[in-house]
Design an enzyme around this catalytic site. Sequence first.
Site, PDB file in Angstrom:
ATOM      1  N   THR A 229       0.820  -1.218   0.000  1.00 27.32           N
ATOM      2  CA  THR A 229       0.000   0.000   0.000  1.00 27.32           C
ATOM      3  C   THR A 229       0.855   1.270   0.000  1.00 27.32           C
ATOM      4  O   THR A 229       0.353   2.358   0.285  1.00 27.32           O
ATOM      5  CB  THR A 229      -0.925   0.020   1.239  1.00 27.32           C
ATOM      6  OG1 THR A 229      -0.102  -0.123   2.409  1.00 27.32           O
ATOM      7  CG2 THR A 229      -1.963  -1.082   1.202  1.00 27.32           C
ATOM      8  N   GLY A 231       2.306   4.472  -1.076  1.00 26.89           N
ATOM      9  CA  GLY A 231       1.868   5.458  -2.075  1.00 26.89           C
ATOM     10  C   GLY A 231       0.361   5.640  -2.135  1.00 26.89           C
ATOM     11  O   GLY A 231      -0.146   6.393  -2.975  1.00 26.89           O
ATOM     12  N   GLY A 233      -1.799   7.205  -0.056  1.00 26.73           N
ATOM     13  CA  GLY A 233      -2.281   8.562   0.235  1.00 26.73           C
ATOM     14  C   GLY A 233      -1.920   9.530  -0.889  1.00 26.73           C
ATOM     15  O   GLY A 233      -2.734  10.378  -1.275  1.00 26.73           O
ATOM     16  N   CYS A 234      -0.694   9.394  -1.411  1.00 23.74           N
ATOM     17  CA  CYS A 234      -0.246  10.290  -2.492  1.00 23.74           C
ATOM     18  C   CYS A 234      -1.114  10.079  -3.730  1.00 23.74           C
ATOM     19  O   CYS A 234      -1.542  11.036  -4.384  1.00 23.74           O
ATOM     20  CB  CYS A 234       1.207   9.991  -2.860  1.00 23.74           C
ATOM     21  SG  CYS A 234       2.323  10.053  -1.472  1.00 23.74           S
TER      22      CYS A 234
HETATM   23  N1  PLP Z   1       5.865  11.523   0.253  1.00 27.44           N
HETATM   24  C1  PLP Z   1       7.042  10.876   0.271  1.00 27.44           C
HETATM   25  C2  PLP Z   1       8.255  11.501  -0.331  1.00 27.44           C
HETATM   26  C3  PLP Z   1       7.117   9.622   0.862  1.00 27.44           C
HETATM   27  O1  PLP Z   1       8.274   8.978   0.867  1.00 27.44           O
HETATM   28  C4  PLP Z   1       5.948   9.063   1.463  1.00 27.44           C
HETATM   29  C5  PLP Z   1       5.978   7.764   2.117  1.00 27.44           C
HETATM   30  O2  PLP Z   1       6.968   7.143   2.320  1.00 27.44           O
HETATM   31  C6  PLP Z   1       4.755   9.769   1.405  1.00 27.44           C
HETATM   32  C7  PLP Z   1       4.758  10.985   0.794  1.00 27.44           C
HETATM   33  C8  PLP Z   1       3.484   9.223   1.958  1.00 27.44           C
HETATM   34  O3  PLP Z   1       3.217   7.978   1.404  1.00 27.44           O
HETATM   35  P1  PLP Z   1       1.786   7.293   1.419  1.00 27.44           P
HETATM   36  O4  PLP Z   1       1.088   7.706   0.169  1.00 27.44           O
HETATM   37  O5  PLP Z   1       2.090   5.835   1.420  1.00 27.44           O
HETATM   38  O6  PLP Z   1       1.087   7.765   2.636  1.00 27.44           O
END
Ligand code: PLP
Length: 289
Positions: A229, A231, A233-234
Amino acid sequence: MQLNRSRKSRRQKHNTIRVGSFISEYPVVLSIAGSDNSGGAGIQADIKTCQVYGTFCTTAITAITAQNSKGLRMADYVGDSMLESQLDSIFECFSPDAVKIGMVPSASAVEIISRILRQHNARNIVIDTVLSATAGGCFNRDGTVKAMTTLLFPMATLITPNLPELHILSGKSDLNPADAATRMIKFSEVRNVLIKGGHSEGDTCNDLLVMKDGRILEFNRKRINSPDTHGTGCTLSSAIACGLALGMTLECAIEKAKTFITDAIARGHRFRVTELYGPVHQSDLRRKR
Ligand code: PLP
């Protein structure tokens, strides 16, 4: 009338992509986020999401991380002047139809982002309230959360905290999620809060949209139990930004993004690319892969 004409010509000037003699108009998204060298989250996830949605992704990188599914090794913040210069260079030649904000490392970065977005009347701002890496490790320096709440949240169309982030941001872990979001709407002037249900339990993953006008909407999908999973949230927040850039209403953009992320999680688990906690797999909903 005058306003309409100048808006149209501004859009034509900035968002027209010319390749040889072929001229095409794409909706443009600006992603302000950190780089994840393992390819799963951050800027990398946003670019892939925009590509699948058929929007053009411009970027301003806030930080560079060195990480993989075993952990976060390093995070280096780009300096304030570098961040400012990236944002200025985008707004000089583009007029983004939506902005997605991910990892913001410091209060000074928040100040630069909010000042430049305000200066250019940026619209459709979606903030993924990233406070830590999936692989472990904190992303923000002291003072960042306070600066985000006071400077960025009032400009945002939507913020997308998960349950632990909602507790930190609202300062209330004893309230139920909808009440905590309503409290945030009151004190930070954010317009809409999408509480992600990924950290809850049950057969369905329910996201809750709490709106300034008092409405509460639910977006439910079958829960996919998968370690892959990274990435999530992004991808969800940039998919919502893409929907808004394409002219969808907020509800419609969330509905489509929720289907998109559920599918990306399922595909990430089917087409694994790394051991332990792998990334989601953004792909065209119509394609098999
Ligand atoms: N942005 C960066 C650069 C990250 O490395 C991460 C997680 O490691 C996130 C955002 C947030 O990731 P996620 O979409 O899994 O919450």
